[in-house]
Structure formats: structure tokens, C-alpha cells
Write a protein that holds these residues in place. Sequence first.
Motif, short mmCIF file in Angstrom:
data_model
loop_
_atom_site.label_atom_id
_atom_site.label_comp_id
_atom_site.label_asym_id
_atom_site.label_seq_id
_atom_site.Cartn_x
_atom_site.Cartn_y
_atom_site.Cartn_z
N TYR A 28 0.84 -1.20 0.00
CA TYR A 28 0.00 0.00 0.00
C TYR A 28 0.87 1.24 0.00
N LYS A 29 0.59 2.15 -0.95
CA LYS A 29 1.24 3.46 -0.91
C LYS A 29 0.43 4.35 0.02
N ILE A 30 1.09 4.97 0.98
CA ILE A 30 0.37 5.87 1.90
C ILE A 30 0.85 7.29 1.65
N ASN A 31 0.03 8.07 0.96
CA ASN A 31 0.41 9.46 0.71
C ASN A 31 -0.03 10.37 1.85
N HIS A 32 -1.22 10.10 2.37
CA HIS A 32 -1.75 10.90 3.48
C HIS A 32 -2.34 9.95 4.50
N VAL A 33 -1.79 10.02 5.71
CA VAL A 33 -2.25 9.11 6.76
C VAL A 33 -3.77 9.23 6.94
N ASN A 34 -4.29 10.45 6.94
CA ASN A 34 -5.72 10.61 7.20
C ASN A 34 -6.57 10.02 6.08
N LYS A 35 -6.15 10.26 4.83
CA LYS A 35 -6.94 9.76 3.70
C LYS A 35 -6.86 8.25 3.59
N GLU A 36 -5.72 7.67 3.98
CA GLU A 36 -5.55 6.22 3.82
C GLU A 36 -5.65 5.48 5.16
N MET A 37 -6.38 6.07 6.10
CA MET A 37 -6.46 5.48 7.44
C MET A 37 -7.03 4.07 7.41
N ASN A 38 -7.94 3.78 6.47
CA ASN A 38 -8.52 2.43 6.43
C ASN A 38 -7.45 1.37 6.16
N ARG A 39 -6.44 1.73 5.35
CA ARG A 39 -5.36 0.77 5.06
C ARG A 39 -4.47 0.58 6.28
N ILE A 40 -4.25 1.67 7.01
CA ILE A 40 -3.43 1.55 8.21
C ILE A 40 -4.15 0.74 9.27
N VAL A 41 -5.47 0.94 9.37
CA VAL A 41 -6.26 0.15 10.33
C VAL A 41 -6.20 -1.34 9.97
N GLN A 42 -6.26 -1.62 8.65
CA GLN A 42 -6.14 -3.01 8.17
C GLN A 42 -4.79 -3.61 8.56
N ALA A 43 -3.74 -2.83 8.37
CA ALA A 43 -2.39 -3.30 8.72
C ALA A 43 -2.27 -3.50 10.23
N ILE A 54 13.74 0.75 23.57
CA ILE A 54 12.46 1.39 23.23
C ILE A 54 12.71 2.70 22.49
N ARG A 55 11.88 2.95 21.45
CA ARG A 55 11.93 4.28 20.86
C ARG A 55 10.57 4.68 20.29
N MET A 56 10.38 6.00 20.13
CA MET A 56 9.18 6.54 19.51
C MET A 56 9.59 7.17 18.18
N PRO A 57 9.22 6.51 17.05
CA PRO A 57 9.69 7.00 15.75
C PRO A 57 8.98 8.29 15.36
N ASP A 58 9.66 9.13 14.58
CA ASP A 58 9.11 10.42 14.17
C ASP A 58 8.62 10.32 12.73
N HIS A 59 7.55 9.55 12.53
CA HIS A 59 7.00 9.42 11.19
C HIS A 59 5.49 9.19 11.32
N PRO A 60 4.68 9.96 10.59
CA PRO A 60 3.23 9.85 10.77
C PRO A 60 2.69 8.44 10.48
N VAL A 61 3.25 7.75 9.49
CA VAL A 61 2.76 6.40 9.17
C VAL A 61 3.10 5.44 10.31
N ALA A 62 4.33 5.54 10.82
CA ALA A 62 4.74 4.65 11.92
C ALA A 62 3.85 4.89 13.14
N LEU A 63 3.65 6.16 13.49
CA LEU A 63 2.86 6.46 14.68
C LEU A 63 1.40 6.00 14.51
N ALA A 64 0.85 6.21 13.31
CA ALA A 64 -0.54 5.78 13.06
C ALA A 64 -0.65 4.26 13.12
N LEU A 65 0.36 3.55 12.59
CA LEU A 65 0.32 2.08 12.62
C LEU A 65 0.40 1.56 14.07
#
Length: 343
Positions: free
Chosen positions: A6-21, A122-133
Amino acid sequence: MHTTYYKINHVNKEMNRIVQAGQMIRDGGLVAFPTETVYGLGANGLDESSVQKIFMAKGRPSDNPLILHIAHLEDVNPLVKMLPEKALQLAERFWPGPLTLIFKRSELVPETVSGGLSTVAIRMPDHPVALALIEASGVPLAAPSANRSGRPSPTTAQHVLQDLEGRIDYVLDGGPTGLGLESTVLDLTVDVPTILRPGAISREDLLDILNDVAVDEPSSQQKPKAPGMKYTHYAPQAPVFIMDETGEAFRSKLNALVDDFHDKGQKVGVLVTHEDAHRLNGDVIKVIGSKYHLASVAANLFKMLREFDETSVDIILAQAVPEEGWGIAIMNRLIKAAGGKKL
Ligand code: TXA
Ligand code: MG
């Protein structure tokens, strides 16, 4: 196994794919995702059998522990025996970001995650896709770099597919990673906090908060403290040799070496900084970036090491960069890719 891309251009627009993952993570699957450093290969970090799949997919030695990735500061508490005040200050300053902290682990952390050690990274990554996942999964993600063990870490989703297609469930493509080298690993379980792996957060950055910071220099006799640092790493197919020279000394030595290799019928790849990239012989010449802008070198290093595999070079000559700032982390990776070999 089919790998869903899945290409994720915008976390908000592709949230359904992130939820699936995220659901796939909860079901025990493997999901590769972008972070600000390199792509990670995530699994449910609280579940022993999910974590074991990471080791299988990567071909990773089981004594090499994994980093747990979290999305909120308070998620640290259940994973650690105690949270020292200095750790809290470091986390507040540098998270989300490329700093991994090592703590004494709690009972909640599976043995497999920590490779049998009593500690956890432990770490908290600085990337919107990582944080959303991570949020969608609802669990900390155990995630090493998403490469086959021994290969250069992936800085694009295509690199992940090169190594792991058919071995993992999902790849979330968030484009090329920004930094290009893995996080700084800092051990907080020893008297003097110790850098086990250099990265974008430098010793000087850490000294803003800590009184003293040691740097682990693993010698061949001593057991390395970050188990991962003892294995061959980041290696392209052709052997890499490092050259320390710059300017005219570099040019004349390199050109003489290329002549020798050509006499033996061998093709030579050259990895060189912009400043010294002219009037060089060699069969494939890659300009890695400027020695005055080492962030560009860091961002290109793993990608270019991989690109040599698509050429027919028999040997790679790589120019060193100054070991200051970013240069410390760059040279740490380059020396590993070369297995310490110099010319
Ligand atoms: O930037 C990064 O840190 C990336 C992204 C995906 O977050 N992850 C990454 O993970 O580089 P990995 O598994 O490729 O490298 C983790 C390093 C290894 O050298 C490992 O030995 C060390 O951290 N490490 C992990 N847990 C440790 C522990 N409890 N004690 C000492 N070293 C540890
Ligand atoms: Mg790795």
C-alpha cells in the motif's frame, strides 16, 4: 505468502489501510513501515510467536534483540522496571525521534524481544505512518530494520520488497526515509550512559541533558553490548574497501588501484564525495553527497550500496568522510559494510 503493498500518501486519507495493517499486527502478522530513519519490520511486540516470525523472515540470529516502538510516552511504563528521571528528560527532548533508550525490562516483554537479555530497547519513531500504525495496532511494535539479515538497511519500500517480498504480510510505502541511518542506541542501565550505536542524535546532543556519556567501542576480544553490532552488516555483494585520502592523493591512489584491478580483469565501483568526484577512473562511479553536507551522505549510503548489486562490479572503493557530527554514524556503517577492510 502474498505481500500486500500500500502506498500511503496521506495518513488521514488512507487510514482504512493503516487500520487493516494494524489488524494484521494483532492477528500475528508482519508489517513493514517507514520511520524517519529506515524502514522497520513490525510485529506485535508483546507476543512471543509473532516476534519469532520477524527472526524467520529476516534470517536474523535469535540472540540479537529488537527495539519496541511506541506512540506515546506513557506507553514506556508497563515495559520497564523503572523509568529514571534522566530517561524521562531524554524522551521529552528527543521523542519522537531517532533515539533508542535501553531500560531494565518488565515481565511484560517477551524473552524473544530482548534476545535473552534483562533489558529492553524502546523508541518513539518520528513518522506519521509509523505512529498511526502503532496506534492502530494498539500494542508496541517490535521492529528491526526491514532488510534480510546482513544486507544494507532499507530506505525505500522497494528495498523492503527486494529483500522480503513473499515473506511478510504488508508493506506500507511512505516514500524514502529522511535520515537514512538507524537510530542512536543509548544504554541507560549502566553507571555512565553509553552509546552502543551512533546515529543522528549525537553525544553532544545527549550531553545537553546527561552529565556524562560514554561511547562503546567494541573490540574483537570483548562481547559487544549491542549484540547486533557483532554481525556482518550492510554488505553489498561486492567487497567494499575504504580509502581515507582526499584531493589529489585520493585521485592518484584510486586511479592506480583501478589500473591494477583492470589488469586482473576486475571491474571497479567507486563511492566518492562530490568534492573529489572528478577525473576518476572506475567502471561505476557514484557520488554519495557532499562532505560539507553529511546529511546527504547519510541519506544515500544504504541506497547506493544496494545499487552496486545491480551493476557487475567486482570490488567497491569507498571514500571515507570526516568522523565528526553525522560522519561518526556514517563511518560506523561504512566500516561494517567493508568488514573493516581498507586500501
Ligand atoms: O532506527 C532504528 O533504530 C530502526 C528503525 C526501524 O526503528 N531499527 C533498527 O533495529 O535499526 P535493528 O534491530 O536493525 O537494530 C537494533 C540494534 C541492534 O544492534 C541490537 O543489537 C540493539 O539495537 N539492541 C536492541 N535491543 C537491545 C538491548 N536490550 N540491549 C542492547 N542492544 C540492543
Ligand atoms: Mg538492522
